[in-house]
Design an enzyme around this catalytic site. Structure first.
Site, PDB file in Angstrom:
ATOM      1  CB  SER A 199      88.609  12.516  77.238  1.00  0.00           C
ATOM      2  OG  SER A 199      89.821  12.842  77.840  1.00  0.00           O
ATOM      3  CE  LYS A 225      94.315  17.297  86.291  1.00  0.00           C
ATOM      4  NZ  LYS A 225      93.260  18.645  85.811  1.00  0.00           N
ATOM      5  CG  LEU A 277      86.683  17.266  85.583  1.00  0.00           C
ATOM      6  CD1 LEU A 277      86.237  16.260  86.360  1.00  0.00           C
ATOM      7  CD2 LEU A 277      85.829  18.650  85.479  1.00  0.00           C
ATOM      8  CB  SER A 319      86.012  20.597  81.922  1.00  0.00           C
ATOM      9  OG  SER A 319      86.223  19.206  81.706  1.00  0.00           O
ATOM     10  CE1 TYR A 351      93.391   9.521  87.136  1.00  0.00           C
ATOM     11  CE2 TYR A 351      95.695   9.976  86.536  1.00  0.00           C
ATOM     12  CZ  TYR A 351      94.913   9.337  86.573  1.00  0.00           C
ATOM     13  OH  TYR A 351      95.011   7.744  86.192  1.00  0.00           O
ATOM     14  CE1 TYR A 362      97.212  12.755  83.726  1.00  0.00           C
ATOM     15  CE2 TYR A 362      97.996  14.095  85.782  1.00  0.00           C
ATOM     16  CZ  TYR A 362      97.194  14.223  84.825  1.00  0.00           C
ATOM     17  OH  TYR A 362      96.179  14.976  84.715  1.00  0.00           O
ATOM     18  N   GLY A 390      86.262  24.473  78.413  1.00  0.00           N
ATOM     19  CA  GLY A 390      87.109  23.071  78.212  1.00  0.00           C
ATOM     20  C   GLY A 390      86.119  22.065  77.321  1.00  0.00           C
ATOM     21  CG  LEU A 397      85.883   9.741  79.827  1.00  0.00           C
ATOM     22  CD1 LEU A 397      84.933   9.045  79.941  1.00  0.00           C
ATOM     23  CD2 LEU A 397      85.685  11.352  79.996  1.00  0.00           C
TER      24      LEU A 397
END
Ligand code: NAI
Length: 286
Positions: free
Chosen positions: A222, A190, A170, A120, A172, A182, A9, A220
């Protein structure tokens, strides 16, 4: 002897995968990455043209070396799983051996073993739809790309992981608290990832004393997060409401992954570790 890490990832220098690669490299690990097939060409050419050189720089001044970049699509376990339209898609046709099983075989052929496995990656085609408006197809796609992909990676890499190794993913906080926006089943994905972390910790621990943990990271900006669309708001919210009122740096997540992979964390497994400036501990916004 130095450790070897495979990080699935990484496709640019903005995300958590890149930061984890840097922290592991700084700690002396050899870095292999798995890059999503459609993003492979641009990532490799940027890497070779020196576009990431500034962000490759480590604390001691040296540049992180990525020993090898493997094309990967973690939605497919082996070639039999790949539908014809993907096989012949021109973004895929140029690369080969990118299913999870084939990547694990290639890493075995190239390097023999690894010590550290990092997941990730996430993808939810309907992430911008509320859960109650998500299609079955979208929901299952989110789970396939974001949760089962971790099971599949561990399943195929476990045989080439050295005793005492470490796997990290990772997650959340939307898995356990309501985070409107989300959607698309990503919150469910998740939740599955966190539950699976416990069961996989048991299985990999008993089998090879491998530790399996997940980092619940704060927001973040990203590439993936920007695609969701509400990341700036989440960063502002965190800054306003978290116990630590500071920017969350990807490096802080990277350093936690390096800690979890190190002997300093030798008794930590099956854990969800929050790296979010403490936001998870708040009951109300202030
Ligand atoms: P990113 O864009 O750097 O990483 C996501 C990566 O997944 C990309 O490189 C993408 O190419 C790859 N990917 C997507 N589908 C794939 C597939 N089928 N096979 C292989 N690779 C695939 O973004 P970010 O945000 O750093 O994401 C990394 C992880 O961090 C994800 O699990 C994400 O859910 C998690 N996370 C991100 C947060 C954020 O605010 N950015 C907060 C908490 C967790």
């Amino acid at each position: 002897k130095g450790k070897r890490a495979f990080i699935a990832g990484v496709a640019d220098d903005n995300g958590y995968g890149w930061a984890i690669a840097k922290s592991l490299a700084a700690a002396g690990a050899e870095i292999l990455v798995g890059t999503w097939v459609p993003a492979l060409n641009i990532f490799e050419s940027s890497l070779h043209r020196g576009k990431f050189d500034e962000s490759r720089r480590l604390q001691d001044g040296s540049l992180m070396e990525i020993t090898k970049v493997y094309p990967l699509d973690a939605v497919y376990d082996n070639p039999e799983d790949v539908p014809e339209d993907v096989k012949t898609n021109k973004r895929y046709a140029g690369a080969s051996n990118w299913t999870v099983q084939e990547v694990a075989e290639s890493v075995k052929k190239d390097f023999g073993t690894i010590d550290i496995l990092v997941h990730s990656l996430a993808n939810g085609p309907e992430v911008s739809k509320p859960l109650s408006e998500t299609s079955r197809k979208g929901y299952l796609a989110a789970l396939s790309a974001s949760s089962y992909s971790y099971i599949s990676l561990l399943k195929h890499f476990l045989p080439i992981m050295n005793q005492g190794g470490s796997a990290v993913s990772l997650t959340y906080i939307a898995s356990e608290r309501i985070i409107p926006g989300y959607g698309g089943g990503m919150s469910s994905a998740k939740a599955a990832l966190e539950s699976d972390t416990k069961v996989l910790a048991f299985e990999a621990g008993r089998k090879k004393r491998i530790r399996v943990n997940t980092i619940s990271a704060g927001p973040l900006g990203s590439r993936a997060a920007k695609a969701i669309g509400f990341i700036d708001m989440m960063i502002d919210y965190s800054f306003t409401n978290a116990p630590l009122q500071k920017e969350l740096c990807a490096e802080e997540v990277g350093n936690t992954a390096a800690f979890l992979a190190s002997p300093l964390a030798s008794a930590i497994t099956g854990a969800v570790i929050y790296v979010d400036n403490g936001l998870n501990a708040m009951g109300v916004g202030v």
